[in-house]
Design an enzyme around this catalytic site. Structure first.
Site, mmCIF file in Angstrom:
data_model
loop_
_atom_site.group_PDB
_atom_site.id
_atom_site.type_symbol
_atom_site.label_atom_id
_atom_site.label_comp_id
_atom_site.label_asym_id
_atom_site.label_seq_id
_atom_site.Cartn_x
_atom_site.Cartn_y
_atom_site.Cartn_z
ATOM 1 N N ASP A 139 2.278 4.281 -3.077
ATOM 2 C CA ASP A 139 0.875 3.897 -2.922
ATOM 3 C C ASP A 139 -0.003 4.475 -4.040
ATOM 4 O OD1 ASP A 139 -1.266 2.691 -1.698
ATOM 5 O OD2 ASP A 139 -1.639 4.344 -0.320
ATOM 6 N N ASN B 261 0.566 -7.649 2.305
ATOM 7 C CA ASN B 261 0.138 -7.784 0.904
ATOM 8 C C ASN B 261 -0.250 -9.213 0.516
ATOM 9 O OD1 ASN B 261 2.309 -5.167 -0.472
ATOM 10 N ND2 ASN B 261 0.195 -5.065 0.231
HETATM 11 C C1 FPP Z 1 0.831 -0.002 -3.658
HETATM 12 O O1 FPP Z 1 -0.275 0.323 -4.488
HETATM 13 C C2 FPP Z 1 1.926 -0.602 -4.421
HETATM 14 C C3 FPP Z 1 2.354 -1.901 -4.339
HETATM 15 C C4 FPP Z 1 1.705 -2.889 -3.441
HETATM 16 C C5 FPP Z 1 3.450 -2.441 -5.150
HETATM 17 C C6 FPP Z 1 4.340 -1.441 -5.826
HETATM 18 C C7 FPP Z 1 5.444 -2.150 -6.504
HETATM 19 C C8 FPP Z 1 6.149 -1.684 -7.559
HETATM 20 C C9 FPP Z 1 5.897 -0.364 -8.202
HETATM 21 C C10 FPP Z 1 7.261 -2.528 -8.088
HETATM 22 C C11 FPP Z 1 8.488 -2.397 -7.260
HETATM 23 C C12 FPP Z 1 9.424 -3.488 -7.576
HETATM 24 C C13 FPP Z 1 10.771 -3.484 -7.312
HETATM 25 C C14 FPP Z 1 11.567 -4.683 -7.671
HETATM 26 C C15 FPP Z 1 11.459 -2.336 -6.717
HETATM 27 P P1 FPP Z 1 -1.696 -0.273 -4.120
HETATM 28 O O2 FPP Z 1 -1.902 -1.506 -4.909
HETATM 29 O O3 FPP Z 1 -1.779 -0.444 -2.627
HETATM 30 O O4 FPP Z 1 -2.651 0.863 -4.598
HETATM 31 P P2 FPP Z 1 -4.089 1.194 -3.984
HETATM 32 O O5 FPP Z 1 -3.825 1.775 -2.619
HETATM 33 O O6 FPP Z 1 -4.612 2.191 -4.945
HETATM 34 O O7 FPP Z 1 -4.865 -0.076 -3.942
#
Ligand code: FPP
Length: 253
Positions: free
Chosen positions: A21, A69
């Site tokens: 996160d 998401n």
């Molecule tokens: C949460 O941060 C993260 C995600 C929704 C996606 C994370 C995905 C990756 C790092 C790629 C993984 C891919 C594979 C194939 C393993 P957020 O966007 O919720 O952050 P925020 O809480 O600051 O908004």
């Protein structure tokens, strides 16, 4: 920064689950688009994979895309779908060479592009005989959806209510072979599980850190493991003088 020498390598958690996160906030705090945070998250992820391999973690599960998401702005959803395809294409072979078995948990519904489903199947097939570590990617995953799907499978199998036990459900989760996580790590200062592995996390140790996922590295993983090794896992039992410290032994509640 914790180094492996500070860990008890005999008591490394065998299954670690991560909620990656804080990518969006990491980017926004730098005046960058949120998608740059996801890009930066890839480096964190593969450093953690390497760090986990180095100390013999057997199962690593990460939350790549949740059933919630889809509610993000369309452009970010599109980016995440393409980014996941891209990562699979670029990283699949190196994971395979390192003896990593890739698996997926989540709903394979119509919203997931066919090309991505194909890449998931290819990666699963290519790496299916690997045994060094199982790297599970939770994609279009929701813990409640997983339990609903398991219950549907129980009903479809015609099992009567009085014969349903916990293992009737557990055997119908997305990956019945996946052991319950010993340790769940969530980055970026949120103290929730957010529908991740609801059934499986029942007895897991939870570890939260303020570090945003793009800044998380293997040293942070080792810090989490050190914290885990300081804890007592009782699984509903009573400890003898606190001597029952975190181990990978599971049990009933
Ligand atoms: C949460 O941060 C993260 C995600 C929704 C996606 C994370 C995905 C990756 C790092 C790629 C993984 C891919 C594979 C194939 C393993 P957020 O966007 O919720 O952050 P925020 O809480 O600051 O908004």
């Amino acid at each position: 920064m914790v180094i492996t020498a500070e860990l008890d390598l005999e008591r490394v958690p065998s299954h670690i689950a991560c909620v990656m996160d804080g990518n969006g906030r990491w980017a926004q705090s730098r005046g960058l688009p949120r998608t740059e945070g996801h890009r930066a998250g890839e480096e964190a992820l593969f450093d953690v994979v390497e760090g986990a391999l180095d100390i013999g973690v057997e199962w690593l599960t990460v939350y790549a895309f949740s059933t919630e998401n889809w509610r993000r702005p369309a452009a970010e959803v599109r980016f995440l779908l393409e980014f996941n395809e891209d990562i699979l294409l670029r990283r699949r072979d190196e994971l395979h060479e390192r003896g990593v078995r890739i698996r997926f948990v989540g709903r394979r519904d119509r919203r997931v592009p066919k090309r991505l489903l194909g890449l998931m199947d290819d990666a699963t097939e290519l790496t299916r005989h690997n045994r060094r570590m199982t790297f599970t990617i939770a994609f279009n995953y929701g813990g409640r959806a997983e339990i609903v799907d398991a219950v549907r499978a129980v009903v479809d199998a015609g099992i009567s209510a009085d014969r349903i036990t916990e293992s009737t459900i557990a055997r119908r989760l997305y990956d019945p072979e996946m052991p319950e996580p010993d340790l769940m790590i969530r980055t970026s200062g949120e103290f929730r599980t957010s529908n991740f592995l609801l059934w499986e996390l029942a007895y897991s140790e939870l570890y939260f850190t303020d570090t945003a996922w793009p800044d998380f590295r293997r040293g942070d993983l080792y810090e989490a493991i050190r914290a885990y090794q300081e804890r007592e896992r009782r699984f509903g039992r009573v400890s003898a003088n606190g001597a029952f410290k975190a181990s990978t032994t599971n049990g009933d509640g």
